[in-house]
Design a protein around this motif. Sequence first.
Motif, mmCIF file in Angstrom:
data_model
loop_
_atom_site.group_PDB
_atom_site.id
_atom_site.type_symbol
_atom_site.label_atom_id
_atom_site.label_comp_id
_atom_site.label_asym_id
_atom_site.label_seq_id
_atom_site.Cartn_x
_atom_site.Cartn_y
_atom_site.Cartn_z
ATOM 1 N N ILE A 1 36.564 -40.117 -57.017
ATOM 2 C CA ILE A 1 36.656 -39.901 -55.728
ATOM 3 C C ILE A 1 36.802 -38.087 -55.496
ATOM 4 N N SER A 2 38.008 -37.428 -56.337
ATOM 5 C CA SER A 2 38.303 -36.501 -56.634
ATOM 6 C C SER A 2 37.322 -35.374 -57.036
ATOM 7 N N LEU A 3 36.847 -36.111 -58.072
ATOM 8 C CA LEU A 3 35.272 -34.878 -59.282
ATOM 9 C C LEU A 3 34.773 -35.203 -58.430
ATOM 10 N N ILE A 4 34.314 -36.393 -56.995
ATOM 11 C CA ILE A 4 32.803 -36.214 -56.394
ATOM 12 C C ILE A 4 33.269 -35.411 -54.539
ATOM 13 N N VAL A 5 34.121 -35.099 -54.755
ATOM 14 C CA VAL A 5 35.019 -34.261 -53.775
ATOM 15 C C VAL A 5 33.823 -33.015 -53.936
ATOM 16 N N LEU A 6 35.039 -32.256 -55.682
ATOM 17 C CA LEU A 6 34.904 -31.527 -56.045
ATOM 18 C C LEU A 6 33.189 -31.101 -56.282
ATOM 19 N N THR A 7 32.384 -31.999 -56.653
ATOM 20 C CA THR A 7 30.583 -31.602 -56.601
ATOM 21 C C THR A 7 30.063 -31.760 -55.650
ATOM 22 N N SER A 8 30.757 -32.294 -54.616
ATOM 23 C CA SER A 8 30.485 -31.866 -52.719
ATOM 24 C C SER A 8 31.043 -30.043 -52.685
ATOM 25 N N ILE A 9 31.732 -29.874 -52.594
ATOM 26 C CA ILE A 9 32.320 -28.797 -52.205
ATOM 27 C C ILE A 9 31.245 -27.268 -53.135
ATOM 28 N N PHE A 10 31.382 -28.018 -54.890
ATOM 29 C CA PHE A 10 30.081 -26.889 -55.202
ATOM 30 C C PHE A 10 29.087 -27.005 -54.805
ATOM 31 N N ASP A 11 28.735 -28.326 -54.075
ATOM 32 C CA ASP A 11 26.985 -27.707 -53.645
ATOM 33 C C ASP A 11 27.033 -27.294 -52.343
ATOM 34 N N THR A 12 28.087 -27.450 -51.869
ATOM 35 C CA THR A 12 28.517 -26.913 -50.269
ATOM 36 C C THR A 12 28.177 -25.711 -50.080
ATOM 37 N N ILE A 13 29.233 -24.632 -51.580
ATOM 38 C CA ILE A 13 29.109 -23.662 -51.449
ATOM 39 C C ILE A 13 28.188 -23.082 -52.453
ATOM 40 N N ASN A 14 26.984 -23.501 -52.952
ATOM 41 C CA ASN A 14 25.716 -23.469 -53.457
ATOM 42 C C ASN A 14 24.691 -22.789 -51.678
ATOM 43 N N GLN A 15 25.160 -24.164 -51.209
ATOM 44 C CA GLN A 15 23.455 -24.323 -49.467
ATOM 45 C C GLN A 15 23.908 -22.182 -49.352
ATOM 46 N N LEU A 16 25.173 -22.932 -49.025
ATOM 47 C CA LEU A 16 25.884 -21.852 -47.745
ATOM 48 C C LEU A 16 25.551 -20.347 -48.611
ATOM 49 N N PHE A 17 25.779 -20.314 -49.696
ATOM 50 C CA PHE A 17 24.959 -18.547 -50.620
ATOM 51 C C PHE A 17 23.229 -18.543 -50.415
ATOM 52 N N LEU A 18 22.942 -19.433 -50.642
ATOM 53 C CA LEU A 18 21.658 -19.481 -50.190
ATOM 54 C C LEU A 18 20.998 -19.287 -49.111
#
Lengths: 136, 129
Positions: free
Chosen positions: B9-26
């Motif tokens: 679950i922690s890893l999935i939270v991490l991947t979700s956060i990274f993906d959100t950051i990516n979307q925000l930058f784009l």
Amino acid sequence: MLNKRLTFKIILFLIASDLLETAAQYCFKRTAMSGSDFFITNFSDALFFLKTCLLSPFIWLAFVMIFLTFIIWSTILSKIDLSVAVPVASFSYILVPLTSIFFLHEKVTMLDWTGILFILTGVIFVCTSTEKGATG
Amino acid sequence: MKLNIIAVISLIVLTSIFDTINQLFLKSSINSLNWKVDSVKKIFALIARLLVTPRVWMGFFFCCLSLSVWLFVLSKADLNFAFSADSMHYIFIAFSSSLILKEKVGARRWVGTIFIVMGITLLTISKKG
């Protein structure tokens, strides 16, 4: 000011981006499956895992699809809010079970239908939040 | 060998956060270009501009991080479970869009987003049973 309304054309773009992304995910899963037999405990294991992944042809196919998705996705984002684009893209969760129901005649449980209904309701709510006069 | 549930679950939270950051930058890069896309030519011009925007590459970096973690999770966890836990990233997106991008996320959009997360969870739970 840009027109932020969600049009039918953008929905088609979203579906195209969904399909491509699903295909890319499938390729990633195929890639990861080739590395599932070892457990990563240290950095050199992780590097070896990455190397195995990069040697798989599926990951390269996935990269091409990701780039195509990037083009479509950027086009979508130039037209609508991020908080609309992302939830509406969840449409793919409905496309997959519906495809298996109508084309593969798979059995669908009550729980499946409830899930599909929830997603559909959610997408409609998010879509209509972009209409004129809606507060968002 | 399987990882324990908390680690997954922690890893999935991490991947979700990274993906959100990516979307925000784009999205913030696209917003700052303020490009009006009305033809195919304009689309490719937009892509060309985006490819020379540093923020897009920062997003891409986070996308790679997210992808590496996601690949690792997929090799260890059940696909249905991974997808249902990943649906929390809709909540992250809604929060960060309103806080950082100043998008107007009203009650209707929130209700819709929550419905979607519940729907995805139901669909993935039903696949397990």
